[in-house]
Write a protein that holds these residues in place. Structure first.
Motif, PDB file in Angstrom:
ATOM      1  N   THR A  30       0.823  -1.231   0.115  1.00 40.75           N
ATOM      2  CA  THR A  30      -0.174  -0.096   0.093  1.00 40.75           C
ATOM      3  C   THR A  30       0.907   1.323  -0.021  1.00 40.75           C
ATOM      4  O   THR A  30       0.561   2.204  -0.685  1.00 40.75           O
ATOM      5  CB  THR A  30      -1.145   0.157   1.232  1.00 40.75           C
ATOM      6  OG1 THR A  30      -0.354  -0.216   2.386  1.00 40.75           O
ATOM      7  CG2 THR A  30      -2.083  -0.845   0.976  1.00 40.75           C
ATOM      8  N   VAL A  33       1.717   1.824  -3.540  1.00 42.03           N
ATOM      9  CA  VAL A  33       0.643   2.256  -4.466  1.00 42.03           C
ATOM     10  C   VAL A  33       0.109   3.655  -4.039  1.00 42.03           C
ATOM     11  O   VAL A  33      -0.191   4.470  -4.787  1.00 42.03           O
ATOM     12  CB  VAL A  33      -0.586   1.077  -4.181  1.00 42.03           C
ATOM     13  CG1 VAL A  33      -1.745   1.742  -4.940  1.00 42.03           C
ATOM     14  CG2 VAL A  33      -0.096  -0.161  -4.699  1.00 42.03           C
ATOM     15  N   ASP A  36       2.455   6.153  -5.665  1.00 40.67           N
ATOM     16  CA  ASP A  36       2.284   6.448  -7.066  1.00 40.67           C
ATOM     17  C   ASP A  36       0.964   7.113  -7.397  1.00 40.67           C
ATOM     18  O   ASP A  36       0.863   7.949  -8.188  1.00 40.67           O
ATOM     19  CB  ASP A  36       2.155   4.966  -7.914  1.00 40.67           C
ATOM     20  CG  ASP A  36       3.584   4.374  -7.776  1.00 40.67           C
ATOM     21  OD1 ASP A  36       4.427   5.073  -7.438  1.00 40.67           O
ATOM     22  OD2 ASP A  36       3.574   3.141  -7.771  1.00 40.67           O
ATOM     23  N   MET A  37      -0.146   6.793  -6.513  1.00 42.54           N
ATOM     24  CA  MET A  37      -1.223   7.779  -6.578  1.00 42.54           C
ATOM     25  C   MET A  37      -1.170   9.155  -6.383  1.00 42.54           C
ATOM     26  O   MET A  37      -1.456  10.298  -6.837  1.00 42.54           O
ATOM     27  CB  MET A  37      -2.472   7.223  -5.224  1.00 42.54           C
ATOM     28  CG  MET A  37      -3.507   8.023  -5.523  1.00 42.54           C
ATOM     29  SD  MET A  37      -4.937   7.427  -4.239  1.00 42.54           S
ATOM     30  CE  MET A  37      -4.217   8.103  -2.883  1.00 42.54           C
ATOM     31  N   CYS A 360      -0.986  -4.616 -10.696  1.00 41.71           N
ATOM     32  CA  CYS A 360      -0.183  -3.243 -10.584  1.00 41.71           C
ATOM     33  C   CYS A 360       1.209  -3.769 -10.888  1.00 41.71           C
ATOM     34  O   CYS A 360       2.263  -3.881 -10.359  1.00 41.71           O
ATOM     35  CB  CYS A 360      -0.162  -3.021  -9.227  1.00 41.71           C
ATOM     36  SG  CYS A 360      -1.421  -2.405  -8.403  1.00 41.71           S
ATOM     37  N   THR A 368       2.783   0.236 -12.249  1.00 36.42           N
ATOM     38  CA  THR A 368       1.394   1.006 -11.966  1.00 36.42           C
ATOM     39  C   THR A 368       0.261  -0.029 -12.125  1.00 36.42           C
ATOM     40  O   THR A 368       0.377  -0.927 -12.920  1.00 36.42           O
ATOM     41  CB  THR A 368       1.502   1.649 -13.510  1.00 36.42           C
ATOM     42  OG1 THR A 368       2.643   2.681 -13.618  1.00 36.42           O
ATOM     43  CG2 THR A 368       0.075   2.656 -13.908  1.00 36.42           C
ATOM     44  N   CYS A 369      -0.774   0.371 -11.547  1.00 39.23           N
ATOM     45  CA  CYS A 369      -2.014  -0.278 -11.484  1.00 39.23           C
ATOM     46  C   CYS A 369      -3.002  -0.013 -12.528  1.00 39.23           C
ATOM     47  O   CYS A 369      -3.415   1.043 -12.843  1.00 39.23           O
ATOM     48  CB  CYS A 369      -2.647  -0.075 -10.257  1.00 39.23           C
ATOM     49  SG  CYS A 369      -1.548  -0.443  -8.731  1.00 39.23           S
ATOM     50  N   SER A 382      -3.898   3.742 -16.674  1.00 37.12           N
ATOM     51  CA  SER A 382      -3.266   3.938 -15.287  1.00 37.12           C
ATOM     52  C   SER A 382      -4.193   5.520 -15.027  1.00 37.12           C
ATOM     53  O   SER A 382      -4.943   5.863 -15.667  1.00 37.12           O
ATOM     54  CB  SER A 382      -1.773   4.414 -15.727  1.00 37.12           C
ATOM     55  OG  SER A 382      -1.747   5.474 -16.809  1.00 37.12           O
ATOM     56  N   GLN A 386      -7.469   4.008 -10.547  1.00 36.02           N
ATOM     57  CA  GLN A 386      -6.826   2.852 -10.429  1.00 36.02           C
ATOM     58  C   GLN A 386      -5.925   2.487  -9.182  1.00 36.02           C
ATOM     59  O   GLN A 386      -6.079   1.564  -8.617  1.00 36.02           O
ATOM     60  CB  GLN A 386      -6.215   2.412 -11.806  1.00 36.02           C
ATOM     61  CG  GLN A 386      -6.679   2.298 -13.182  1.00 36.02           C
ATOM     62  CD  GLN A 386      -7.125   3.444 -13.828  1.00 36.02           C
ATOM     63  OE1 GLN A 386      -7.187   4.518 -13.263  1.00 36.02           O
ATOM     64  NE2 GLN A 386      -6.920   3.365 -14.954  1.00 36.02           N
ATOM     65  N   GLN A 387      -5.131   3.754  -9.232  1.00 38.64           N
ATOM     66  CA  GLN A 387      -4.207   3.551  -7.776  1.00 38.64           C
ATOM     67  C   GLN A 387      -5.032   3.445  -6.477  1.00 38.64           C
ATOM     68  O   GLN A 387      -4.861   2.946  -5.491  1.00 38.64           O
ATOM     69  CB  GLN A 387      -3.341   4.780  -7.668  1.00 38.64           C
ATOM     70  CG  GLN A 387      -2.303   4.792  -8.934  1.00 38.64           C
ATOM     71  CD  GLN A 387      -1.563   3.669  -8.893  1.00 38.64           C
ATOM     72  OE1 GLN A 387      -1.315   2.850 -10.010  1.00 38.64           O
ATOM     73  NE2 GLN A 387      -0.744   3.136  -7.898  1.00 38.64           N
ATOM     74  N   LEU A 391      -5.223   0.672  -3.696  1.00 39.00           N
ATOM     75  CA  LEU A 391      -4.799   0.985  -2.493  1.00 39.00           C
ATOM     76  C   LEU A 391      -6.022   0.930  -1.320  1.00 39.00           C
ATOM     77  O   LEU A 391      -5.785   0.087  -0.630  1.00 39.00           O
ATOM     78  CB  LEU A 391      -4.568   2.499  -2.430  1.00 39.00           C
ATOM     79  CG  LEU A 391      -4.291   3.195  -0.900  1.00 39.00           C
ATOM     80  CD1 LEU A 391      -2.980   2.667  -0.377  1.00 39.00           C
ATOM     81  CD2 LEU A 391      -4.271   4.705  -0.870  1.00 39.00           C
TER      82      LEU A 391
END
Ligand SMILES: *[C@@H]1O[C@H](CO)[C@@H](O)[C@H](O)[C@H]1NC(C)=O
Ligand SMILES: *[C@@H]1O[C@H](CO)[C@@H](O)[C@H](O)[C@H]1NC(C)=O
Ligand SMILES: *[C@@H]1O[C@H](CO)[C@@H](O)[C@H](O)[C@H]1NC(C)=O
Ligand SMILES: *[C@@H]1O[C@H](CO)[C@@H](O)[C@H](O)[C@H]1NC(C)=O
Ligand SMILES: *[C@@H]1O[C@H](CO)[C@@H](O)[C@H](O)[C@H]1NC(C)=O
Ligand SMILES: *[C@@H]1O[C@H](CO)[C@@H](O)[C@H](O)[C@H]1NC(C)=O
Ligand SMILES: *[C@@H]1O[C@H](CO)[C@@H](O)[C@H](O)[C@H]1NC(C)=O
Ligand SMILES: *[C@@H]1O[C@H](CO)[C@@H](O)[C@H](O)[C@H]1NC(C)=O
Length: 463
Positions: A30, A33, A36-37, A360, A368-369, A382, A386-387, A391
């Motif tokens: 998490t 993720v 990246d979010m 992901c 990347t998710c 992406s 998605q992130q 998460l």
């Protein structure tokens, strides 16, 4: 209470590895993720607006790479949940700043910048994040800033006056302002969102006025075509919207995971508020059963969450790409508030989290998710939605009885202000009636008078 007997692993090597039986594995996954979010968030940079995602000032969910205001509000809630699940405080200050900066001049999540597409649903998602803060004792902003609880109460007080008894026998219109496209529609996420807000305020404060209101919203939805049970299959449908121009005699037959999630968790809070009533237990189970049959298809083993209307063909819009985030969180909350549901919810959150981890492994960073949790081959998409969904579903596996939503009687410290925003200039009621369930005031009409200088806007369907 933590669920661990089954070990779900992604079928193929994934860049985000996840063992849903291991707290440290979920914390690690998490963390990546979430990071990246947040790479999409620029609101903390010079010249940018705190709290907003790219595109939030002129929202169009069909434009890739842009995000409507409501989704930014939802993202801050996902980060509060992330903090609660993991104790990682990395995003707390950004979250506090965002939730306060966007509260608007009347401290009720109605900032004038967003009037051109302000929906009851958009506003309520920011209130949900404030409620997530209340229920977890997330740090208050302090100083002169309003408490998290009072912000949510102000949204309740604002929306109360939007109730429209003049068409369809009641219900909330989708849009706050009559000059926006979609004002004619009464939709499930607005009504179901306000239902959840009311149920949570009842749970948190113990004030039965909120509980009465939640009942009123549910009863109206049930009497409208929005809620229907298929006599043959028993499937409980929560349809997208109905049109007040036809007095709500027709309905748009789309089903979205977040509509099931908002009604499910609202019913779970009401189950608690009614001391474990059979009525609300039955409603929880009814929604849950159809959530499973619609959004966890047997085709993929029956445990992996799937956005039915758009996921397979990858034509989900920007809003829709985030919907699974909310269903995941709200299923986790339900599993705690209605313990008899935990046995079926937890394996689904575990398998979905494993599926999300498998998805992901895309993009230039290899982690990347995408959206399609039913396959471990990155689907090529992406974005924040998605992130956030990945998460939320991963983190929801850390939900334990210890994280049971707090109430004012069980340790929540946020300050209550039942009259928050009642006298605010932007409040739809020029003269307010006392709040009662027998309310007949046609206050919705008065919203027309507010901010009518901001003409020419367009709004976008939240599906
Ligand atoms: C977070 O902190 C609380 C209180 O210190 C502790 O009980 C809990 O185990 C921690 N959670 C995680 C996932 O480390
Ligand atoms: C958050 O802000 C407070 C007050 O400005 C500061 O004391 C604290 O160190 C910050 N925390 C983090 C994690 O940045
Ligand atoms: C509203 O928009 C203006 C202009 O972009 C910006 O300066 C301001 O910070 C925005 N306010 C909010 C609450 O988003
Ligand atoms: C509109 O629908 C409501 C609720 O079903 C009903 O009570 C009312 O009579 C209808 N109005 C008209 C004009 O058909
Ligand atoms: C739930 O129980 C409490 C304590 O016994 C009682 O005061 C309250 O009225 C009950 N609530 C409902 C909705 O039955
Ligand atoms: C309702 O929630 C409160 C606060 O979390 C808890 O103390 C109580 O036991 C719950 N009641 C029921 C019937 O689950
Ligand atoms: C939900 O599904 C379970 C398992 O099939 C069943 O036992 C239960 O009766 C159903 N509940 C409702 C309210 O439909
Ligand atoms: C309960 O909530 C209503 C609606 O906001 C408010 O008018 C009333 O004062 C509240 N009652 C208490 C005891 O806080």
């Amino acid at each position: 209470m933590r669920y661990s007997p089954l070990l779900y692993l992604a079928p193929f090597a994934a860049a985000i590895t996840l063992d849903t039986s291991s707290v440290s594995s979920i914390e690690s996954a998490t963390s990546s993720v979430a990071q990246d979010m947040m790479s999409y968030y620029t609101g903390n940079q010079p010249g940018q607006v705190p709290g907003l995602l790219p595109g939030s000032l002129s929202c169009n969910p069909n434009v890739e790479g842009t995000y409507c205001w409501w989704e930014a509000g939802a993202m801050w809630g996902a980060l509060i949940n992330y903090w609660q699940y993991t104790n990682d405080t990395t995003y707390n200050n950004l979250t506090i700043n965002a939730l306060q900066f966007q509260r608007g001049p009347d401290n009720n999540y109605n900032p004038p910048n967003q009037s051109r597409s302000m929906g009851v649903d958009d506003q309520v998602f920011w209130a949900f994040s404030a409620l997530d803060a209340v229920e977890s004792n997330f740090p208050e902003a302090g100083g002169d800033n309003p408490s998290w609880l009072s912000l949510a109460q102000a949204v309740f007080n604002f929306q109360h006056d939007l109730w429209d008894p003049l068409t369809c026998g009641g219900g909330f219109r989708w849009q706050v302002f009559s000059f926006n496209a979609g004002y004619n529609l009464k939709n499930s996420i607005s009504n179901g969102g306000n239902f959840q807000l009311s149920a949570r305020l009842a749970y948190i404060t113990g004030n039965s006025t909120y509980g009465d209101w939640a009942n009123k919203v549910w009863d109206w939805m049930e009497s409208s075509p929005l809620l229907q049970t298929d006599a043959n299959t028993g499937t409980f449908y929560i349809w997208d919207n109905t049109d007040s121009n036809n007095n709500c005699t027709d309905v748009q037959n789309f089903v979205w995971s977040y509509n099931y999630g908002t009604m499910l968790s609202g019913a779970a809070y009401m189950y608690n508020f009614t001391n474990g009533s059979d009525l609300w237990l039955n409603r929880v189970e009814t929604i849950l059963n159809s959530t499973y049959s619609l959004f966890f298809p047997q085709e993929f083993g029956g445990n992996i969450m799937y956005e039915l209307e758009c996921e397979k063909s990858l034509n989900c819009d920007q809003d829709q790409k985030s919907f699974k985030a909310y269903l995941a969180r709200w299923m986790a909350v339900t599993s705690v508030l209605v313990p008899s549901t935990a046995a079926t919810i937890k394996p689904k959150l575990a398998a979905s989290a494993a599926g999300a981890a498998g998805q992901c492994d895309g993009g230039s960073d290899g982690r990347t998710c995408g959206l399609q949790w039913t396959t471990a081959t990155w689907d090529g998409t992406s974005g924040v939605g998605q992130q956030m969904a990945a998460l939320s579903v991963m983190g929801s596996n850390l939900m334990t009885e210890n994280m049971r939503p707090l109430t004012l009687r069980t340790g929540a410290t946020s300050k209550s202000d039942p009259n928050a925003g009642v006298d605010a200039p932007s409040n739809p009621a020029a003269t307010r009636e006392p709040i009662t369930t027998a309310d007949k005031a046609g206050a919705g009409i008065l919203t027309v008078l507010v901010i009518c200088v901001m003409v020419g806007g367009s709004a976008w369907l939240v599906y």
